[in-house]
Design a protein around this motif. Structure first.
Motif, PDB file in Angstrom:
ATOM      1  N   VAL A   1     -14.950 -31.099  -9.932  1.00 43.12           N
ATOM      2  CA  VAL A   1     -13.627 -30.627 -10.350  1.00 43.12           C
ATOM      3  C   VAL A   1     -13.738 -29.176 -10.811  1.00 43.12           C
ATOM      4  O   VAL A   1     -14.652 -28.830 -11.546  1.00 43.12           O
ATOM      5  CB  VAL A   1     -13.089 -31.500 -11.513  1.00 43.12           C
ATOM      6  N   ALA A   2     -12.824 -28.340 -10.352  1.00 41.79           N
ATOM      7  CA  ALA A   2     -12.861 -26.940 -10.760  1.00 41.79           C
ATOM      8  C   ALA A   2     -12.568 -26.833 -12.247  1.00 41.79           C
ATOM      9  O   ALA A   2     -11.878 -27.666 -12.818  1.00 41.79           O
ATOM     10  CB  ALA A   2     -11.831 -26.152  -9.979  1.00 41.79           C
ATOM     11  N   GLY A   3     -13.113 -25.762 -12.845  1.00 43.59           N
ATOM     12  CA  GLY A   3     -12.863 -25.541 -14.264  1.00 43.59           C
ATOM     13  C   GLY A   3     -11.384 -25.317 -14.521  1.00 43.59           C
ATOM     14  O   GLY A   3     -10.627 -24.987 -13.632  1.00 43.59           O
ATOM     15  N   THR A   4     -10.989 -25.516 -15.731  1.00 42.27           N
ATOM     16  CA  THR A   4      -9.592 -25.235 -16.058  1.00 42.27           C
ATOM     17  C   THR A   4      -9.517 -23.784 -16.491  1.00 42.27           C
ATOM     18  O   THR A   4     -10.526 -23.109 -16.626  1.00 42.27           O
ATOM     19  CB  THR A   4      -9.125 -26.149 -17.213  1.00 42.27           C
ATOM     20  N   GLY A   5      -8.303 -23.313 -16.720  1.00 37.66           N
ATOM     21  CA  GLY A   5      -8.160 -21.937 -17.199  1.00 37.66           C
ATOM     22  C   GLY A   5      -8.070 -20.964 -16.048  1.00 37.66           C
ATOM     23  O   GLY A   5      -7.943 -21.350 -14.883  1.00 37.66           O
ATOM     24  N   ASN A   6      -8.195 -19.702 -16.408  1.00 35.54           N
ATOM     25  CA  ASN A   6      -7.920 -18.648 -15.434  1.00 35.54           C
ATOM     26  C   ASN A   6      -9.135 -18.297 -14.585  1.00 35.54           C
ATOM     27  O   ASN A   6     -10.274 -18.606 -14.927  1.00 35.54           O
ATOM     28  CB  ASN A   6      -7.462 -17.401 -16.197  1.00 35.54           C
ATOM     29  N   HIS A   7      -8.857 -17.642 -13.467  1.00 36.36           N
ATOM     30  CA  HIS A   7      -9.921 -17.079 -12.648  1.00 36.36           C
ATOM     31  C   HIS A   7     -10.024 -15.592 -12.956  1.00 36.36           C
ATOM     32  O   HIS A   7      -9.003 -14.903 -13.019  1.00 36.36           O
ATOM     33  CB  HIS A   7      -9.582 -17.166 -11.157  1.00 36.36           C
ATOM     34  N   ILE A   8     -11.244 -15.098 -13.097  1.00 41.83           N
ATOM     35  CA  ILE A   8     -11.435 -13.648 -13.160  1.00 41.83           C
ATOM     36  C   ILE A   8     -12.311 -13.237 -11.985  1.00 41.83           C
ATOM     37  O   ILE A   8     -13.328 -13.890 -11.692  1.00 41.83           O
ATOM     38  CB  ILE A   8     -12.054 -13.200 -14.495  1.00 41.83           C
ATOM     39  N   ILE A   9     -11.887 -12.172 -11.300  1.00 47.16           N
ATOM     40  CA  ILE A   9     -12.657 -11.643 -10.179  1.00 47.16           C
ATOM     41  C   ILE A   9     -13.006 -10.194 -10.516  1.00 47.16           C
ATOM     42  O   ILE A   9     -12.120  -9.395 -10.816  1.00 47.16           O
ATOM     43  CB  ILE A   9     -11.830 -11.711  -8.873  1.00 47.16           C
ATOM     44  N   ILE A  10     -14.296  -9.883 -10.469  1.00 43.86           N
ATOM     45  CA  ILE A  10     -14.709  -8.499 -10.725  1.00 43.86           C
ATOM     46  C   ILE A  10     -15.050  -7.869  -9.379  1.00 43.86           C
ATOM     47  O   ILE A  10     -15.966  -8.320  -8.687  1.00 43.86           O
ATOM     48  CB  ILE A  10     -15.938  -8.423 -11.654  1.00 43.86           C
ATOM     49  N   GLY A  11     -14.302  -6.831  -9.013  1.00 44.63           N
ATOM     50  CA  GLY A  11     -14.477  -6.205  -7.700  1.00 44.63           C
ATOM     51  C   GLY A  11     -13.166  -6.257  -6.936  1.00 44.63           C
ATOM     52  O   GLY A  11     -12.288  -7.084  -7.246  1.00 44.63           O
ATOM     53  N   ASN A  12     -13.048  -5.378  -5.951  1.00 48.24           N
ATOM     54  CA  ASN A  12     -11.774  -5.260  -5.222  1.00 48.24           C
ATOM     55  C   ASN A  12     -12.071  -4.795  -3.798  1.00 48.24           C
ATOM     56  O   ASN A  12     -11.600  -3.774  -3.361  1.00 48.24           O
ATOM     57  CB  ASN A  12     -10.883  -4.250  -5.954  1.00 48.24           C
ATOM     58  N   SER A  13     -12.926  -5.591  -3.133  1.00 49.77           N
ATOM     59  CA  SER A  13     -13.274  -5.194  -1.769  1.00 49.77           C
ATOM     60  C   SER A  13     -13.350  -6.452  -0.909  1.00 49.77           C
ATOM     61  O   SER A  13     -12.606  -7.411  -1.176  1.00 49.77           O
ATOM     62  CB  SER A  13     -14.585  -4.403  -1.806  1.00 49.77           C
ATOM     63  N   ALA A  14     -14.205  -6.459   0.106  1.00 49.69           N
ATOM     64  CA  ALA A  14     -14.215  -7.563   1.073  1.00 49.69           C
ATOM     65  C   ALA A  14     -14.315  -8.930   0.405  1.00 49.69           C
ATOM     66  O   ALA A  14     -13.507  -9.832   0.682  1.00 49.69           O
ATOM     67  CB  ALA A  14     -15.391  -7.387   2.035  1.00 49.69           C
ATOM     68  N   ALA A  15     -15.296  -9.095  -0.476  1.00 50.06           N
ATOM     69  CA  ALA A  15     -15.540 -10.408  -1.071  1.00 50.06           C
ATOM     70  C   ALA A  15     -14.386 -10.808  -1.999  1.00 50.06           C
ATOM     71  O   ALA A  15     -13.919 -11.948  -1.963  1.00 50.06           O
ATOM     72  CB  ALA A  15     -16.862 -10.395  -1.836  1.00 50.06           C
ATOM     73  N   ALA A  16     -13.918  -9.865  -2.806  1.00 51.14           N
ATOM     74  CA  ALA A  16     -12.861 -10.162  -3.772  1.00 51.14           C
ATOM     75  C   ALA A  16     -11.560 -10.550  -3.058  1.00 51.14           C
ATOM     76  O   ALA A  16     -10.908 -11.543  -3.404  1.00 51.14           O
ATOM     77  CB  ALA A  16     -12.634  -8.955  -4.680  1.00 51.14           C
ATOM     78  N   LEU A  17     -11.174  -9.773  -2.046  1.00 49.48           N
ATOM     79  CA  LEU A  17      -9.918 -10.069  -1.342  1.00 49.48           C
ATOM     80  C   LEU A  17      -9.974 -11.430  -0.668  1.00 49.48           C
ATOM     81  O   LEU A  17      -9.008 -12.192  -0.692  1.00 49.48           O
ATOM     82  CB  LEU A  17      -9.640  -9.014  -0.266  1.00 49.48           C
ATOM     83  N   ALA A  18     -11.128 -11.739  -0.055  1.00 49.04           N
ATOM     84  CA  ALA A  18     -11.258 -13.031   0.633  1.00 49.04           C
ATOM     85  C   ALA A  18     -11.146 -14.171  -0.370  1.00 49.04           C
ATOM     86  O   ALA A  18     -10.560 -15.215  -0.080  1.00 49.04           O
ATOM     87  CB  ALA A  18     -12.589 -13.096   1.377  1.00 49.04           C
ATOM     88  N   ALA A  19     -11.702 -13.965  -1.573  1.00 49.68           N
ATOM     89  CA  ALA A  19     -11.637 -15.008  -2.600  1.00 49.68           C
ATOM     90  C   ALA A  19     -10.193 -15.224  -3.052  1.00 49.68           C
ATOM     91  O   ALA A  19      -9.738 -16.366  -3.195  1.00 49.68           O
ATOM     92  CB  ALA A  19     -12.515 -14.626  -3.788  1.00 49.68           C
ATOM     93  N   VAL A  20      -9.469 -14.136  -3.246  1.00 49.99           N
ATOM     94  CA  VAL A  20      -8.062 -14.251  -3.659  1.00 49.99           C
ATOM     95  C   VAL A  20      -7.289 -15.067  -2.614  1.00 49.99           C
ATOM     96  O   VAL A  20      -6.564 -16.020  -2.945  1.00 49.99           O
ATOM     97  CB  VAL A  20      -7.429 -12.846  -3.802  1.00 49.99           C
ATOM     98  N   ARG A  21      -7.459 -14.705  -1.362  1.00 44.68           N
ATOM     99  CA  ARG A  21      -6.725 -15.415  -0.295  1.00 44.68           C
ATOM    100  C   ARG A  21      -7.088 -16.896  -0.296  1.00 44.68           C
ATOM    101  O   ARG A  21      -6.235 -17.769  -0.185  1.00 44.68           O
ATOM    102  CB  ARG A  21      -7.067 -14.814   1.072  1.00 44.68           C
ATOM    103  N   ALA A  22      -8.393 -17.178  -0.429  1.00 41.05           N
ATOM    104  CA  ALA A  22      -8.853 -18.575  -0.355  1.00 41.05           C
ATOM    105  C   ALA A  22      -8.305 -19.390  -1.524  1.00 41.05           C
ATOM    106  O   ALA A  22      -7.875 -20.534  -1.354  1.00 41.05           O
ATOM    107  CB  ALA A  22     -10.378 -18.618  -0.340  1.00 41.05           C
ATOM    108  N   ILE A  23      -8.284 -18.804  -2.709  1.00 40.46           N
ATOM    109  CA  ILE A  23      -7.776 -19.532  -3.887  1.00 40.46           C
ATOM    110  C   ILE A  23      -6.308 -19.881  -3.671  1.00 40.46           C
ATOM    111  O   ILE A  23      -5.885 -21.026  -3.845  1.00 40.46           O
ATOM    112  CB  ILE A  23      -7.958 -18.683  -5.170  1.00 40.46           C
ATOM    113  N   ARG A  24      -5.530 -18.892  -3.246  1.00 40.35           N
ATOM    114  CA  ARG A  24      -4.091 -19.157  -3.087  1.00 40.35           C
ATOM    115  C   ARG A  24      -3.810 -20.072  -1.894  1.00 40.35           C
ATOM    116  O   ARG A  24      -2.939 -20.935  -1.965  1.00 40.35           O
ATOM    117  CB  ARG A  24      -3.327 -17.836  -2.946  1.00 40.35           C
ATOM    118  N   GLN A  25      -4.574 -19.895  -0.813  1.00 39.07           N
ATOM    119  CA  GLN A  25      -4.333 -20.768   0.348  1.00 39.07           C
ATOM    120  C   GLN A  25      -4.708 -22.221   0.041  1.00 39.07           C
ATOM    121  O   GLN A  25      -4.252 -23.137   0.710  1.00 39.07           O
ATOM    122  CB  GLN A  25      -5.108 -20.263   1.571  1.00 39.07           C
TER     123      GLN A  25
END
Ligand SMILES: Cc1cc2nc3c(=O)[nH]c(=O)nc-3n(C[C@H](O)[C@H](O)[C@H](O)COP(=O)(O)OP(=O)(O)OC[C@H]3O[C@@H](n4cnc5c(N)ncnc54)[C@H](O)[C@@H]3O)c2cc1C
Length: 424
Positions: A1-25
């Motif tokens: 089970v994923a942790g509760t609470g917020n996600h923090i992403i450090i970085g704003n490039s290939a890996a970070a953008l892909a993670a954002v998309r995957a979380i929301r999708q």
């Protein structure tokens, strides 16, 4: 089970953008805070040389605009640097003294260019590495008025930069430590094709030398090589490879080597902390070794796997290997998996037509391909990549694989190929 609470992403490039998309999708609507040291929307470092060379405008380097973050409900803190991760308190510390608590954390801080030692302070303004937009601006500015440029190293970034700044009347000298160009990717025979192109373009290459010092001489720099040569330069471009940005986990129980160690779910050695991209060190599927695979594609694929796991999906990354496709001075070069001969370990199947500038080398580990090097003729590169990643038995095709386009439909029918990740 994923942790509760917020996600923090450090970085704003290939890996970070892909993670954002995957979380929301994945339908995960928990808050995401994304922090980046650079005060601009995400851009691609890969495109910086195209900007320097004038093929694209500055805005062409950006991958997304503010609308992307709004649509994905991401709160951005741009122009803020994370100094320290504190896993015990589940916090991160920023350079403006704020502290933020996380439910889970993705470290996607990428890598930085290695700098040159021995640069006199007053010459530093003429010495540049290339990684960021800011670096690209400096190189573009300095190269425009330059008569002589010295480039150190002959890796991909150095050669891409040479291609970008090359113009009639500009004298370029490359100072290279090894005895060939692209020593990380190519064998000597293949590197010879690129070397000839560089020399035909007027680039002088000095092999087997280091840089002793860079000093200031009036308005210019002077590069002194380990052979004692003195090379005047209006711009010195340093290509010494990259170093993963792991400083923010120093002193914690998050294990690092070259990069932050991750498993195939992009989990670090501390629960709820993930890492992806050029900062992460995982297993190279072909060699079995633990290494940072510093490519755009790998960063995106790892970021996606990290994001899916942060959203509570159990997803593993597979098929992780080194790969790159690029065009250097009109020569197209693709390296996939193990792209250099490893005598005694791999069987080399080759097709070489130097007159036409074509080299196709395939490195077999038993019946399966461990890697391929394609120069001048790329057909089947995509399928070859799948065969390498999937460990497909190609023994029946060894005699023809190098020279001719293959009937890959036949090879692949009945073969179960894994995609870049698999769910369990
Ligand atoms: C000139 C050039 C050409 C290239 N060509 C190719 C190519 O042909 N093919 C290929 O596959 N790859 C290429 N690459 C490599 C590719 O750009 C990288 O593999 C890719 O950008 C890695 O993405 P990433 O998400 O890991 O991190 P990066 O792109 O390194 O981004 C890191 C992010 O983290 C942020 N950051 C870093 N530290 C902190 C901190 N402490 N706090 C807050 N934010 C931080 C940065 O601001 C940035 O947003 C090239 C790179 C360069 C420079």
């Amino acid at each position: 089970v994923a942790g509760t609470g917020n996600h923090i992403i450090i970085g704003n490039s290939a890996a970070a953008l892909a993670a954002v998309r995957a979380i929301r999708q994945s339908g995960d609507s928990r808050p995401i805070v994304l922090i980046s040291a650079e005060n601009c929307p995400a851009y691609s470092p890969v495109l910086t040389t195209y900007y320097i060379g004038g093929q694209i405008e500055r805005k062409g380097m950006f991958l997304v605009d503010q609308g992307f973050y709004n649509r994905h409900q991401v709160k951005t803190l741009l122009g803020r640097r994370v100094l320290q991760v504190d896993p015990d308190r589940r916090r991160i510390h920023l350079n403006d003294r704020t502290k933020l608590e996380y439910g889970d954390l993705l470290i996607a801080t990428g890598a930085s260019a290695r700098e040159l030692d021995n640069v006199d302070q007053d010459a530093a303004g003429l010495v540049c590495t290339l990684r960021t937009i800011e670096d690209a601006e400096r190189i573009k500015g300095l190269s425009q008025g330059a008569a002589e440029v010295v480039v150190t190293g002959a890796g991909l970034v150095s050669l891409q930069t040479i291609k970008a700044v090359l113009r009639p009347g500009l004298r370029i000298t490359a100072v290279v430590g090894s005895d060939q160009v692209l020593s990380q990717q190519l064998d000597r025979e293949s590197a010879g094709i690129i070397q000839k192109k560089l020399e035909a373009g007027g680039v002088e290459i000095l092999f087997g030398r280091g840089i002793e010092r860079v000093v200031r001489r009036g308005a210019r720099a002077e590069v002194v090589t380990s052979y004692g040569e003195s090379l005047p330069a209006d711009l010195v471009v340093v290509g010494k490879g990259v170093r993963s940005n792991t400083g923010l986990v120093r002193g914690t129980s998050i294990q690092t080597r070259s990069g932050i160690k991750v498993d195939d779910q992009m989990r670090t050695t501390v629960p709820d902390i993930y890492a992806a991209g050029d900062v992460a060190e995982g297993e190279n599927q072909i060699s079995g070794e633990s290494e940072v695979i510093a490519t755009w594609f790998n960063a995106g694929a790892q970021g996606e796997v990290a994001g899916l796991n942060m959203a509570g999906r159990q997803v593993r990354r597979s098929g992780q290997l080194r790969e790159n496709v690029t065009t250097l001075l009109g020569v197209v070069v693709a390296t996939i998996g193990q792209s250099r001969p490893d005598y005694g370990r791999y069987e080399e199947i080759r097709y070489v037509d130097l007159r036409r500038g074509v080299i196709r080398k395939f490195f077999f580990d038993g019946p399966a391909l461990a890697g391929a090097l394609l120069i001048g003729r790329l057909y089947d590169a995509g399928v070859i990549r799948h065969c390498i990643a999937g460990g497909v038995d190609l023994s029946a095709w060894k005699s023809v694989i190098a020279a001719a386009p293959l009937e890959f439909g036949k090879i692949l029918s009945g073969q179960g190929l894994e995609w870049s990740y698999s769910s369990n």
